[in-house]
Motif scaffolding. Sequence first.
Motif, PDB file in Angstrom:
ATOM      1  N   ASP A 167       0.859  -1.180   0.000  1.00  0.00           N
ATOM      2  CA  ASP A 167       0.000   0.000   0.000  1.00  0.00           C
ATOM      3  C   ASP A 167       0.901   1.238   0.000  1.00  0.00           C
ATOM      4  O   ASP A 167       1.559   1.536   1.000  1.00  0.00           O
ATOM      5  N   CYS A 168       0.923   1.935  -1.123  1.00  0.00           N
ATOM      6  CA  CYS A 168       1.815   3.084  -1.265  1.00  0.00           C
ATOM      7  C   CYS A 168       1.590   4.129  -0.174  1.00  0.00           C
ATOM      8  O   CYS A 168       2.545   4.785   0.267  1.00  0.00           O
ATOM      9  N   TYR A 169       0.360   4.282   0.243  1.00  0.00           N
ATOM     10  CA  TYR A 169       0.038   5.262   1.289  1.00  0.00           C
ATOM     11  C   TYR A 169       0.761   4.910   2.588  1.00  0.00           C
ATOM     12  O   TYR A 169       1.488   5.732   3.159  1.00  0.00           O
ATOM     13  N   HIS A 170       0.594   3.684   3.060  1.00  0.00           N
ATOM     14  CA  HIS A 170       1.215   3.288   4.318  1.00  0.00           C
ATOM     15  C   HIS A 170       2.739   3.236   4.200  1.00  0.00           C
ATOM     16  O   HIS A 170       3.462   3.671   5.111  1.00  0.00           O
ATOM     17  N   VAL A 171       3.232   2.712   3.092  1.00  0.00           N
ATOM     18  CA  VAL A 171       4.683   2.571   2.930  1.00  0.00           C
ATOM     19  C   VAL A 171       5.354   3.935   2.842  1.00  0.00           C
ATOM     20  O   VAL A 171       6.445   4.146   3.408  1.00  0.00           O
ATOM     21  N   PRO A 198      -0.546  13.221   2.750  1.00  0.00           N
ATOM     22  CA  PRO A 198      -0.809  12.455   3.973  1.00  0.00           C
ATOM     23  C   PRO A 198      -2.276  12.301   4.343  1.00  0.00           C
ATOM     24  O   PRO A 198      -2.592  11.673   5.357  1.00  0.00           O
ATOM     25  N   ALA A 199      -3.210  12.834   3.586  1.00  0.00           N
ATOM     26  CA  ALA A 199      -4.607  12.876   4.031  1.00  0.00           C
ATOM     27  C   ALA A 199      -5.400  11.630   3.661  1.00  0.00           C
ATOM     28  O   ALA A 199      -6.541  11.487   4.072  1.00  0.00           O
ATOM     29  N   ARG A 200      -4.818  10.737   2.892  1.00  0.00           N
ATOM     30  CA  ARG A 200      -5.483   9.534   2.375  1.00  0.00           C
ATOM     31  C   ARG A 200      -6.687   9.887   1.505  1.00  0.00           C
ATOM     32  O   ARG A 200      -7.689   9.173   1.465  1.00  0.00           O
ATOM     33  N   GLY A 201      -6.580  11.013   0.819  1.00  0.00           N
ATOM     34  CA  GLY A 201      -7.621  11.430  -0.099  1.00  0.00           C
ATOM     35  C   GLY A 201      -7.332  10.983  -1.515  1.00  0.00           C
ATOM     36  O   GLY A 201      -6.524  10.073  -1.754  1.00  0.00           O
ATOM     37  N   PRO A 229     -12.905   9.396  -0.062  1.00  0.00           N
ATOM     38  CA  PRO A 229     -13.364  10.461  -0.950  1.00  0.00           C
ATOM     39  C   PRO A 229     -13.831  11.713  -0.220  1.00  0.00           C
ATOM     40  O   PRO A 229     -13.888  12.789  -0.826  1.00  0.00           O
ATOM     41  N   GLY A 230     -14.186  11.583   1.037  1.00  0.00           N
ATOM     42  CA  GLY A 230     -14.606  12.762   1.786  1.00  0.00           C
ATOM     43  C   GLY A 230     -15.909  13.365   1.299  1.00  0.00           C
ATOM     44  O   GLY A 230     -16.126  14.569   1.435  1.00  0.00           O
TER      45      GLY A 230
END
Length: 246
Positions: A167-171, A198-201, A229-230
């Motif tokens: 997961d590119c976000y976590h890594v 960093p917002a996971r958006g 998606p917020g």
Amino acid sequence: MKFSANLGFLWADRPLPDAIRAAKAAGFDAVELHWPYETDAAEVKAALDETGLPCLGLNTRRGETNGLCALPGKEAEAWAAIDEAIVYARAIGAGAVHAMAGFAQGMAAEATFCDALRYACDAAPDLMILIEPLNRYDAPGYFLTTTGQALKLIDAVKKPNLKLMFDCYHVQIMEGDLTRRFESLRHAVGHVQFAGVPARGRPDEGEIAFDRLLPALGWDGPLGAEYKPGGDTDATLGWLDGYRAL
């Protein structure tokens, strides 16, 4: 490139069969699920058949501890959750089960997790069993936090169907250097996910240029869009057509 819609976040305000249909209408090539267990598997399978979308995978139940598989003393519950996920995955034709570790630390937790992963791999040789490092900010206390730790577990378990969820976000949050890190781990990777950092958006916002990173990875399978998606998911999909053309 091909993309998978993670329906744990995207169209999460809709019944799961309708979310599958929305993913098809938006132009996704596949879907993946978080915890679909409250929806009858036959309804999910019908929507998948109707749309022609493959389901890449789903998670074991998270409970109150973000998973059970690394919790000493919870082996019976963890293995039951693995069995449940395998049955559901087979019923809908999903290709993988993500075995969630849970909040735990130490050598006993590592041994417990390895035992659970061996059980899962042996119980479902027809499925890919995935493990995913989660960053310590979003999931403080989670057992698995780095790709190095994941690779150590994969080497210890020694099962051909045990793979890493990259997961590119976590890594990025935990380790960075995504392109080189992915290349060094490619042999162990079973699925790739991404979200803005960093917002996971949405992926076209944040510090990672996914329009350059994702083609550089050279991943042949659908890339999992697992972002928050917020609000209205359809309003956040401006990136999709452009990325598909890369």
